[in-house]
Write a protein that holds these residues in place. Structure first.
Motif, PDB file in Angstrom:
ATOM      1  N   PHE A 187     -37.575  77.431  20.014  1.00  0.00           N
ATOM      2  CA  PHE A 187     -37.221  77.973  21.331  1.00  0.00           C
ATOM      3  C   PHE A 187     -35.928  78.794  21.249  1.00  0.00           C
ATOM      4  N   ALA A 188     -35.767  79.505  20.143  1.00  0.00           N
ATOM      5  CA  ALA A 188     -34.553  80.301  19.947  1.00  0.00           C
ATOM      6  C   ALA A 188     -34.393  81.374  21.013  1.00  0.00           C
ATOM      7  N   ASP A 189     -35.488  81.788  21.640  1.00  0.00           N
ATOM      8  CA  ASP A 189     -35.414  82.802  22.689  1.00  0.00           C
ATOM      9  C   ASP A 189     -35.034  82.212  24.041  1.00  0.00           C
ATOM     10  N   HIS A 190     -34.934  80.898  24.144  1.00  0.00           N
ATOM     11  CA  HIS A 190     -34.481  80.253  25.370  1.00  0.00           C
ATOM     12  C   HIS A 190     -32.956  80.182  25.312  1.00  0.00           C
ATOM     13  N   ALA A 191     -32.315  81.176  25.891  1.00  0.00           N
ATOM     14  CA  ALA A 191     -30.880  81.361  25.701  1.00  0.00           C
ATOM     15  C   ALA A 191     -30.040  80.233  26.272  1.00  0.00           C
ATOM     16  N   TYR A 192     -30.598  79.421  27.163  1.00  0.00           N
ATOM     17  CA  TYR A 192     -29.837  78.324  27.746  1.00  0.00           C
ATOM     18  C   TYR A 192     -29.622  77.174  26.764  1.00  0.00           C
ATOM     19  N   LEU A 193     -30.414  77.114  25.686  1.00  0.00           N
ATOM     20  CA  LEU A 193     -30.270  76.026  24.721  1.00  0.00           C
ATOM     21  C   LEU A 193     -29.047  76.281  23.824  1.00  0.00           C
ATOM     22  N   PRO A 194     -28.203  75.271  23.625  1.00  0.00           N
ATOM     23  CA  PRO A 194     -27.026  75.451  22.761  1.00  0.00           C
ATOM     24  C   PRO A 194     -27.428  75.800  21.330  1.00  0.00           C
TER      25      PRO A 194
END
Length: 264
Positions: free
Chosen positions: A91-98
């Motif tokens: 989920f690298a494209d989910h920018a909210y993940l640290p």
């Protein structure tokens, strides 16, 4: 605002069954179709962990293929069957993940604030949050004490009474409870993990555990009960919030049933 919650799909590589029994991939597709077919489409979908079964990259590739069909914005957190680093990469494209460390985050773009906690301990199945994570949570909650807030984590912070699930519960709940109890605006704490709907009054709010989109863990309360699951009716949760009436939660069963009939 209508928020859907799906939990514990246990996605497998293409063509493989969960525990050799359940077609979890097909059932997850059916859960997505179910959300799309609701008479009111949710504004947001929360996936509260155990997205895949063994944490392997090929499972996450399959999960992303299936999630590509979801037409609703969604947020994800890991469960004890996930691999934190493979999850982060998938989920690298989910920018909210640290970019590093535990996957805690806060989304403040909606009428309801979403505070997500990574309650997983790498290599273990029970849950917990370290001192650094608890400090982050305290700062995050103190920064906004009036806006309605949902807190989500995979492991419910209570004892269910089902012995083979309680062996893998969130173990040391007191520090988390102290922080949550001090936050007056937490409408609900949302969890997965137990593959059943459960409710408990806790820390001045309500904890709501979501059923699985795959199997249902057996409700057995005897202390010596052996682990068991059923191909019960899969389900999701719908959490409806309005400024006038606050938050109300519904179990939404997935799959065909007899009806509707012209009475209520």
């Amino acid at each position: 605002m209508l928020i859907a919650q799906i939990s514990d799909p246990h996605i497998r590589p293409a063509g493989q069954l969960y525990q050799g029994v359940a077609d979890s991939n097909r059932m997850f597709e059916e859960a997505i179709d179910h959300l799309h077919a609701l008479d009111r489409r949710p504004d947001l979908v929360l996936l509260t962990g155990d997205l895949v079964d063994e944490g392997h990259p090929d499972e996450y590739a399959q999960a992303r293929r299936l999630l590509a069909k979801l037409e609703i914005p969604h947020l994800v957190i890991p469960g004890n069957h996930d691999s934190r680093e493979n999850f982060r990469a998938a989920f690298a494209d989910h920018a909210y993940l640290p970019a590093e460390g535990a996957l805690h985050y806060c989304i403040d773009d909606h009428p309801v604030r979403i505070v997500a906690l990574d309650s997983c301990i790498p290599g273990l199945h029970h849950g917990g949050i370290d001192a650094r994570g608890l400090e982050w949570l305290q700062r995050t909650l103190e920064a906004e004490r009036t806006k309605p807030t949902l807190l989500m984590l995979h492991h419910p912070p209570f004892t269910s009474g089902i012995p083979y699930m309680d062996a893998y519960r969130y173990m040391d709940t007191a520090p988390l409870e102290t922080i949550v109890r001090d936050a007056p605006n937490i409408e609900l704490v949302l969890c997965g993990h137990v593959h059943r709907t459960m409710l408990r009054r806790w820390a001045g709010t309500v904890v709501c555990a979501c059923p699985s989109s795959t199997t249902e863990i057996a409700l057995q309360l005897a202390e010596d009960a052996a682990p068991a699951s059923y191909m019960g009716r899969p389900g999701c949760m719908l959490h409806l919030w309005s400024e006038a009436h606050g938050m109300v939660s519904h179990v939404s069963h997935i799959g065909a049933m007899e009806g509707p009939f012209p009475f209520a």
